[in-house]
Design a protein around this motif. Structure first.
Motif, short mmCIF file in Angstrom:
data_model
loop_
_atom_site.label_atom_id
_atom_site.label_comp_id
_atom_site.label_asym_id
_atom_site.label_seq_id
_atom_site.Cartn_x
_atom_site.Cartn_y
_atom_site.Cartn_z
N GLN A 198 -7.89 -9.56 6.16
CA GLN A 198 -7.62 -10.39 7.44
C GLN A 198 -8.48 -11.59 7.58
O GLN A 198 -8.17 -12.71 7.97
CB GLN A 198 -7.80 -9.24 8.72
CG GLN A 198 -7.57 -9.91 9.96
CD GLN A 198 -6.07 -10.31 10.13
OE1 GLN A 198 -5.27 -9.39 10.05
NE2 GLN A 198 -5.74 -11.46 10.25
N THR A 214 -2.95 -6.64 5.92
CA THR A 214 -3.39 -5.25 5.01
C THR A 214 -3.84 -5.50 3.71
O THR A 214 -4.30 -4.47 3.15
CB THR A 214 -2.34 -4.15 5.40
OG1 THR A 214 -1.21 -4.55 4.61
CG2 THR A 214 -2.09 -3.97 6.89
N HIS A 215 -3.41 -6.47 2.96
CA HIS A 215 -3.27 -6.78 1.63
C HIS A 215 -3.58 -8.01 1.04
O HIS A 215 -2.92 -8.76 1.88
CB HIS A 215 -2.21 -6.04 0.97
CG HIS A 215 -2.37 -5.62 -0.60
ND1 HIS A 215 -3.31 -5.00 -1.22
CD2 HIS A 215 -1.71 -6.17 -1.57
CE1 HIS A 215 -3.53 -4.79 -2.41
NE2 HIS A 215 -2.34 -5.68 -2.80
N LYS A 248 0.83 -1.08 0.16
CA LYS A 248 0.06 0.01 0.13
C LYS A 248 0.92 1.22 0.12
O LYS A 248 1.87 1.47 0.66
CB LYS A 248 -0.88 -0.15 1.15
CG LYS A 248 -1.92 -0.99 1.25
CD LYS A 248 -2.95 -0.90 0.38
CE LYS A 248 -4.07 -1.92 0.62
NZ LYS A 248 -5.15 -1.57 -0.57
N GLY A 254 1.23 -8.11 5.22
CA GLY A 254 0.84 -7.40 6.34
C GLY A 254 2.18 -7.38 7.39
O GLY A 254 3.11 -7.83 7.05
N HIS A 266 -3.72 0.13 -4.73
CA HIS A 266 -3.86 1.29 -3.88
C HIS A 266 -4.55 2.44 -4.39
O HIS A 266 -4.88 2.31 -5.65
CB HIS A 266 -2.58 1.95 -3.41
CG HIS A 266 -1.65 2.19 -4.48
ND1 HIS A 266 -1.59 3.29 -5.11
CD2 HIS A 266 -0.52 1.68 -5.06
CE1 HIS A 266 -0.87 3.15 -6.17
NE2 HIS A 266 0.01 2.28 -6.00
N GLY A 281 -6.69 0.65 4.20
CA GLY A 281 -6.68 -0.80 3.84
C GLY A 281 -7.98 -1.06 3.24
O GLY A 281 -8.63 -0.11 2.97
N CYS A 282 -8.34 -2.60 3.40
CA CYS A 282 -9.58 -2.91 2.62
C CYS A 282 -10.65 -2.72 3.73
O CYS A 282 -10.38 -2.76 4.90
CB CYS A 282 -9.25 -4.40 2.36
SG CYS A 282 -8.08 -4.71 1.13
N HIS A 297 -2.26 -8.73 11.51
CA HIS A 297 -2.51 -7.44 10.89
C HIS A 297 -2.24 -7.56 9.38
O HIS A 297 -1.11 -7.03 8.99
CB HIS A 297 -1.44 -6.39 11.52
CG HIS A 297 -1.70 -6.19 13.02
ND1 HIS A 297 -1.23 -6.86 14.07
CD2 HIS A 297 -2.46 -5.02 13.61
CE1 HIS A 297 -1.75 -6.52 15.03
NE2 HIS A 297 -2.40 -5.45 15.06
N THR A 303 -12.89 -9.01 4.21
CA THR A 303 -11.53 -8.26 4.34
C THR A 303 -10.70 -9.33 4.32
O THR A 303 -10.41 -10.32 4.39
CB THR A 303 -11.48 -7.67 5.86
OG1 THR A 303 -11.56 -8.80 6.75
CG2 THR A 303 -12.93 -6.69 6.18
N SER A 357 6.97 -8.29 3.89
CA SER A 357 5.53 -8.22 4.13
C SER A 357 4.76 -9.56 3.93
O SER A 357 3.54 -9.57 4.44
CB SER A 357 4.84 -6.88 3.66
OG SER A 357 4.86 -6.93 2.33
#
Length: 311
Positions: free
Chosen positions: A234, A265-266, A7, A258, A281, A13-14, A263, A232, A297
């Motif tokens: 997550q 995030t993508h 991101k 993430g 993004h 985030g989503c 956590h 989501t 990540s």
């Protein structure tokens, strides 16, 4: 600088939004999915073994690696349509195309080198080995590399939509039947391919919202395969099933990013050949690029397609 799946600084985030009913996947896109991600080692179906002379089947499978990501079934289907795998007696068309793969001499000359193992010297479009390898190179030059646009490549071979449809349909019969997880994954990948270029929209679930965010795209892709995913990134990660770290990836697997497993995030959709599709993004569009599995990540992959194995 942000990677394909990172991101951008300052973007969100989503989001959590309800899933709307999405438009059905167009037939042409689904057909494209049947022609990608199969390499020269893919097993031939009973139909292929019955229809293709053993020598020609060997040549098609040996020539496919000339174009990474091209299935030998596409080469075989072209050979079927053009000359019934070199069975016809007069392999000269009214346009002057010759040989088992029906090359115009000038076009063949542009793709005939290097001469492949077992080919003639000098190379000739009448020789099956030379002709099939040249056909693989021609397809690669016109979009078939990494399965990016096989239909466009076949159209460049013969400028007819009906011809393309016939080749793709025959190729599908030549491929050995895939297990249900592979079919579901292929459908998800086909959907994602059909959305390339769609805008990134935070919380977006598709056209009704003007675009997708990362998890909205993956949820919609699996909705097309009749598999329900949480909304989501997550929640999709938590839903699994998780793949062992050393397990090879298959088209349709989800890739997660993430700071730690709690956590995420993508999320991105693996499409094969080291590539993946994501909605990256704000300000970007849905795009395909390297899966970037070595980035710090990257948190792992799941295979939601197995949920459809019993269907």
């Amino acid at each position: 600088m942000s990677s394909l799946f990172a991101k951008a600084a300052g973007t969100v985030g989503c989001a959590v939004l309800a899933l709307p009913v999405l438009a059905a996947l167009v037939v042409a896109t689904l057909l494209d999915s049947l022609t990608t991600g199969n390499d020269a080692a893919a097993a031939p179906s009973k139909s292929a073994v019955a229809d293709i002379p053993p020598a020609m089947l060997t040549i098609y499978r040996q020539a496919a690696p000339e174009c990474p990501g091209l299935s030998w079934t596409i080469l075989a289907a072209i050979g079927k349509v053009e000359t019934d795998h070199a069975r016809i007696h007069t392999m000269v068309s009214t346009a002057g195309a010759v040989g088992p793969m029906q090359f115009l001499p000038a076009t063949f000359a542009a793709y005939s080198h290097p001469v492949p193992p077992g080919g003639r010297r000098p190379a000739t479009p009448w020789d099956p080995v030379d002709a099939v390898h040249a056909a693989a190179r021609l397809l690669c030059a016109n979009g078939a590399r990494d399965g990016h646009d096989v239909r466009r490549a076949v159209f460049a071979y013969n400028h007819s939509t009906a011809y393309v449809n016939k080749v793709v349909a025959i190729a599908a019969t030549y491929a050995a039947g895939e297990p249900a997880p592979a079919r579901a994954g292929a459908t998800a990948v086909a959907f994602a391919h059909s959305q390339l270029g769609a805008p990134y929209v935070w919380g977006g679930d598709g056209p009704v919202d003007g675009g997708f965010d990362c998890s909205g795209l993956t949820q919609a892709a699996y909705h097309a395969a009749a598999i329900a995913l949480p909304r989501t990134a997550q929640a999709q990660y938590d839903a699994g099933p998780h793949l062992p770290h050393e397990a090879p990836l298959l088209p349709g697997d989800l890739l997660f990013y993430g700071t730690d497993p709690h956590h995420i995030t993508h999320v991105a959709l693996y499409t094969g050949n080291g590539l993946a599709i994501d909605a990256p993004h704000s300000g970007a569009v849905v795009r395909q690029g390297p899966a970037r599995l070595n980035t710090p990540s990257f948190r792992g992959a799941t295979r939601p397609a197995v949920q459809g194995a019993a269907g």
